[in-house]
Design an enzyme around this catalytic site. Structure first.
Site, PDB file in Angstrom:
ATOM      1  N   SER A  82       0.788  -1.013   0.013  1.00 25.71           N
ATOM      2  CA  SER A  82      -0.013   0.058  -0.012  1.00 25.71           C
ATOM      3  C   SER A  82       0.785   1.125   0.014  1.00 25.71           C
ATOM      4  O   SER A  82       2.214   1.033   0.344  1.00 25.71           O
ATOM      5  CB  SER A  82      -0.936  -0.118   1.131  1.00 25.71           C
ATOM      6  OG  SER A  82      -1.376   1.448   1.575  1.00 25.71           O
ATOM      7  N   TYR A 132      -1.559  -1.082  10.407  1.00 24.41           N
ATOM      8  CA  TYR A 132      -1.871  -1.471   8.990  1.00 24.41           C
ATOM      9  C   TYR A 132      -0.622  -1.104   8.090  1.00 24.41           C
ATOM     10  O   TYR A 132       0.180  -1.684   7.344  1.00 24.41           O
ATOM     11  CB  TYR A 132      -3.081  -0.880   8.354  1.00 24.41           C
ATOM     12  CG  TYR A 132      -3.382  -0.912   7.074  1.00 24.41           C
ATOM     13  CD1 TYR A 132      -4.014  -2.139   6.566  1.00 24.41           C
ATOM     14  CD2 TYR A 132      -3.033  -0.042   6.066  1.00 24.41           C
ATOM     15  CE1 TYR A 132      -4.156  -2.454   5.204  1.00 24.41           C
ATOM     16  CE2 TYR A 132      -3.315  -0.240   4.794  1.00 24.41           C
ATOM     17  CZ  TYR A 132      -3.958  -1.236   4.427  1.00 24.41           C
ATOM     18  OH  TYR A 132      -4.346  -1.475   3.013  1.00 24.41           O
ATOM     19  N   ALA A 133      -0.158   0.149   8.464  1.00 17.16           N
ATOM     20  CA  ALA A 133       1.232   0.665   7.647  1.00 17.16           C
ATOM     21  C   ALA A 133       2.314   0.040   8.109  1.00 17.16           C
ATOM     22  O   ALA A 133       3.109  -0.309   7.086  1.00 17.16           O
ATOM     23  CB  ALA A 133       1.314   2.243   8.189  1.00 17.16           C
ATOM     24  N   ILE A 170      -8.381   2.690  -3.395  1.00 16.27           N
ATOM     25  CA  ILE A 170      -9.084   2.099  -4.445  1.00 16.27           C
ATOM     26  C   ILE A 170     -10.353   1.912  -3.964  1.00 16.27           C
ATOM     27  O   ILE A 170     -10.650   1.747  -2.852  1.00 16.27           O
ATOM     28  CB  ILE A 170      -8.251   0.748  -4.684  1.00 16.27           C
ATOM     29  CG1 ILE A 170      -6.848   0.880  -5.038  1.00 16.27           C
ATOM     30  CG2 ILE A 170      -8.982  -0.134  -6.009  1.00 16.27           C
ATOM     31  CD1 ILE A 170      -6.431   1.653  -6.110  1.00 16.27           C
TER      32      ILE A 170
HETATM   33  N1  LIG Z   1      -8.685  -0.550  -1.349  1.00 15.94           N
HETATM   34  C1  LIG Z   1      -7.637   0.418  -1.328  1.00 15.94           C
HETATM   35  O1  LIG Z   1      -7.774   1.477  -1.212  1.00 15.94           O
HETATM   36  C2  LIG Z   1      -6.328  -0.319  -0.898  1.00 15.94           C
HETATM   37  C3  LIG Z   1      -5.010   0.480  -1.066  1.00 15.94           C
HETATM   38  C4  LIG Z   1      -4.002  -0.182  -0.757  1.00 15.94           C
HETATM   39  C5  LIG Z   1      -3.862  -1.400  -0.495  1.00 15.94           C
HETATM   40  N2  LIG Z   1      -4.827  -2.360  -0.583  1.00 15.94           N
HETATM   41  C6  LIG Z   1      -4.459  -3.628  -0.294  1.00 15.94           C
HETATM   42  O2  LIG Z   1      -5.098  -4.465  -1.443  1.00 15.94           O
HETATM   43  C7  LIG Z   1      -5.476  -5.756  -0.891  1.00 15.94           C
HETATM   44  C8  LIG Z   1      -7.098  -6.007  -1.161  1.00 15.94           C
HETATM   45  O3  LIG Z   1      -7.723  -4.947  -1.041  1.00 15.94           O
HETATM   46  P1  LIG Z   1      -9.199  -4.623  -1.350  1.00 15.94           P
HETATM   47  O4  LIG Z   1      -9.604  -3.099  -1.285  1.00 15.94           O
HETATM   48  O5  LIG Z   1      -9.677  -5.364  -2.510  1.00 15.94           O
HETATM   49  O6  LIG Z   1     -10.111  -5.336  -0.173  1.00 15.94           O
HETATM   50  P2  LIG Z   1     -11.555  -5.995   0.012  1.00 15.94           P
HETATM   51  O7  LIG Z   1     -11.964  -6.031   1.276  1.00 15.94           O
HETATM   52  O8  LIG Z   1     -12.356  -5.351  -1.008  1.00 15.94           O
HETATM   53  O9  LIG Z   1     -11.163  -7.482  -0.731  1.00 15.94           O
HETATM   54  C9  LIG Z   1     -10.483  -8.081   0.228  1.00 15.94           C
HETATM   55  C10 LIG Z   1     -10.804  -9.713   0.044  1.00 15.94           C
HETATM   56  O10 LIG Z   1      -9.764 -10.418   1.131  1.00 15.94           O
HETATM   57  C11 LIG Z   1     -10.488 -11.322   1.738  1.00 15.94           C
HETATM   58  N3  LIG Z   1      -9.812 -11.579   3.260  1.00 15.94           N
HETATM   59  C12 LIG Z   1      -9.760 -10.668   4.023  1.00 15.94           C
HETATM   60  N4  LIG Z   1      -9.024 -11.278   4.995  1.00 15.94           N
HETATM   61  C13 LIG Z   1      -8.826 -12.809   4.640  1.00 15.94           C
HETATM   62  C14 LIG Z   1      -8.390 -13.868   5.339  1.00 15.94           C
HETATM   63  N5  LIG Z   1      -7.760 -13.428   6.697  1.00 15.94           N
HETATM   64  N6  LIG Z   1      -8.264 -14.890   4.600  1.00 15.94           N
HETATM   65  C15 LIG Z   1      -8.705 -14.722   3.529  1.00 15.94           C
HETATM   66  N7  LIG Z   1      -9.365 -14.038   2.811  1.00 15.94           N
HETATM   67  C16 LIG Z   1      -9.386 -12.884   3.234  1.00 15.94           C
HETATM   68  C17 LIG Z   1     -11.821 -10.699   1.981  1.00 15.94           C
HETATM   69  O11 LIG Z   1     -12.755 -11.766   2.230  1.00 15.94           O
HETATM   70  C18 LIG Z   1     -12.101  -9.940   0.598  1.00 15.94           C
HETATM   71  O12 LIG Z   1     -12.766 -10.717  -0.484  1.00 15.94           O
HETATM   72  C19 LIG Z   1      -5.318  -5.706   0.654  1.00 15.94           C
HETATM   73  O13 LIG Z   1      -4.149  -6.351   1.009  1.00 15.94           O
HETATM   74  C20 LIG Z   1      -5.267  -4.056   1.041  1.00 15.94           C
HETATM   75  O14 LIG Z   1      -4.620  -3.824   2.242  1.00 15.94           O
HETATM   76  C21 LIG Z   1      -6.083  -1.798  -0.681  1.00 15.94           C
END
Ligand SMILES: NC(=O)c1ccc[n+]([C@@H]2O[C@H](COP(=O)([O-])OP(=O)(O)OC[C@H]3O[C@@H](n4cnc5c(N)ncnc54)[C@H](O)[C@@H]3O)[C@@H](O)[C@H]2O)c1
Length: 255
Positions: free
Chosen positions: A141, A154-155, A187
């Site tokens: 991230s 988280y960071a 995102i």
């Molecule tokens: N959305 C953002 O703004 C953003 C920004 C930077 C980084 N990210 C990173 O991108 C990745 C995906 O994020 P996203 O926005 O698609 O999230 P989201 O919450 O929309 O989707 C995450 C998916 O991961 C699954 N998940 C969560 N914990 C789990 C676990 N313990 N075991 C198995 N599955 C699990 C959830 O069920 C979900 O389907 C993450 O690592 C997040 O930190 C997201």
């Protein structure tokens, strides 16, 4: 068809970035092993993968379980005859500043975000070695690069994922395994829908995020799926140990 003949394993594939990546990889010719703790969401992704002409095995499981991650990876390799690409994407956003955050929350976010990624690398790389090479993509991230008050744990996990990815890149470069991380900015996924819902006026909060971005909008799962596709494909054959920032200019000085 930039991933024709490739086998990829993706965690957190039920929603958001992981789902977009799964569907994109399928439409580029890869066959997939998909893991998520949300079984219904995973079935939705499977339907989309099949609609894109793809094929996948689905594994409703939690990345906190070493045995479940290992078994899903092994079964994917067994079913499709090997494994070429890992996308360690599953993660959760747990808020809290250092003083306020309960240690139990830190344990949770370390266990899912950092150790979940570690497990995918640990149990996936031996299959890539058997294949004579491959690509590992770990989802970090922009929070791994820049402080945003209120997200200490988280960071910390995201900075660690960037460092771990560099480490993996150096440990396996001679065996032709490339490892890179992606640092998405904000995102539009279910993760942020939850963040918007905490505001008094979620729609106004969302509009504020769009306006604060140098390119005028927050990102989509597709923006990150395209970056993952690049890193997974031969287009990135001389790219390893780096972190690809995909954030509409946020780190360069935007909001
Ligand atoms: N959305 C953002 O703004 C953003 C920004 C930077 C980084 N990210 C990173 O991108 C990745 C995906 O994020 P996203 O926005 O698609 O999230 P989201 O919450 O929309 O989707 C995450 C998916 O991961 C699954 N998940 C969560 N914990 C789990 C676990 N313990 N075991 C198995 N599955 C699990 C959830 O069920 C979900 O389907 C993450 O690592 C997040 O930190 C997201």
């Amino acid at each position: 068809m930039r991933l024709k003949g490739k086998v990829a394993f993706i965690t957190g594939a039920g929603k958001g970035i992981g789902q977009a990546t799964a569907v994109r990889f399928a439409s580029e010719g890869a066959v997939l092993g998909l893991l998520d703790r949300d079984a219904e969401a995973l079935k939705d992704t499977q339907r989309q993968v099949e609609a894109a002409g793809g094929q996948c095995g689905i594994f409703p499981a939690d990345v906190r379980s070493s045995s479940a991650v290992r078994s899903a990876i092994d079964q994917t390799a067994q079913r499709f005859g090997g494994l070429d690409i890992l996308v360690a994407n599953a993660g959760v956003a747990i808020a809290g500043s250092v003083v306020d955050m309960p240690e139990e929350d830190l344990d949770q976010v370390l266990e899912i975000n950092l150790k979940g990624v570690f497990r995918v690398n640990k149990y996936g790389i031996p299959h890539l070695l058997e294949r004579g090479g491959g690509a590992v993509i770990n989802i970090a991230s922009t929070q791994g690069w820049r402080g945003f008050p209120g997200w200490a744990g988280y960071a910390a996990t995201k900075g660690a994922i960037i460092a771990l990815s560099r480490q993996v890149a150096m440990e396996y470069s001679k065996q032709k395994i490339r490892c890179n991380s992606i640092a998405p900015g904000a995102i539009d996924t279910p993760m942020n829908e939850w963040v918007f819902a905490q505001a008094d006026d979620p729609a106004a909060e969302r509009a504020k995020w769009d306006e604060g971005n140098p390119l005028g909008r927050i990102g989509t799962g597709q923006d990150i799926a395209r970056a993952a596709l690049y890193l997974a494909s031969d287009d990135a054959e001389w790219v390893t140990g780096t972190c690809l920032v995909v954030d509409g200019g946020q780190l360069a000085g935007g909001g």
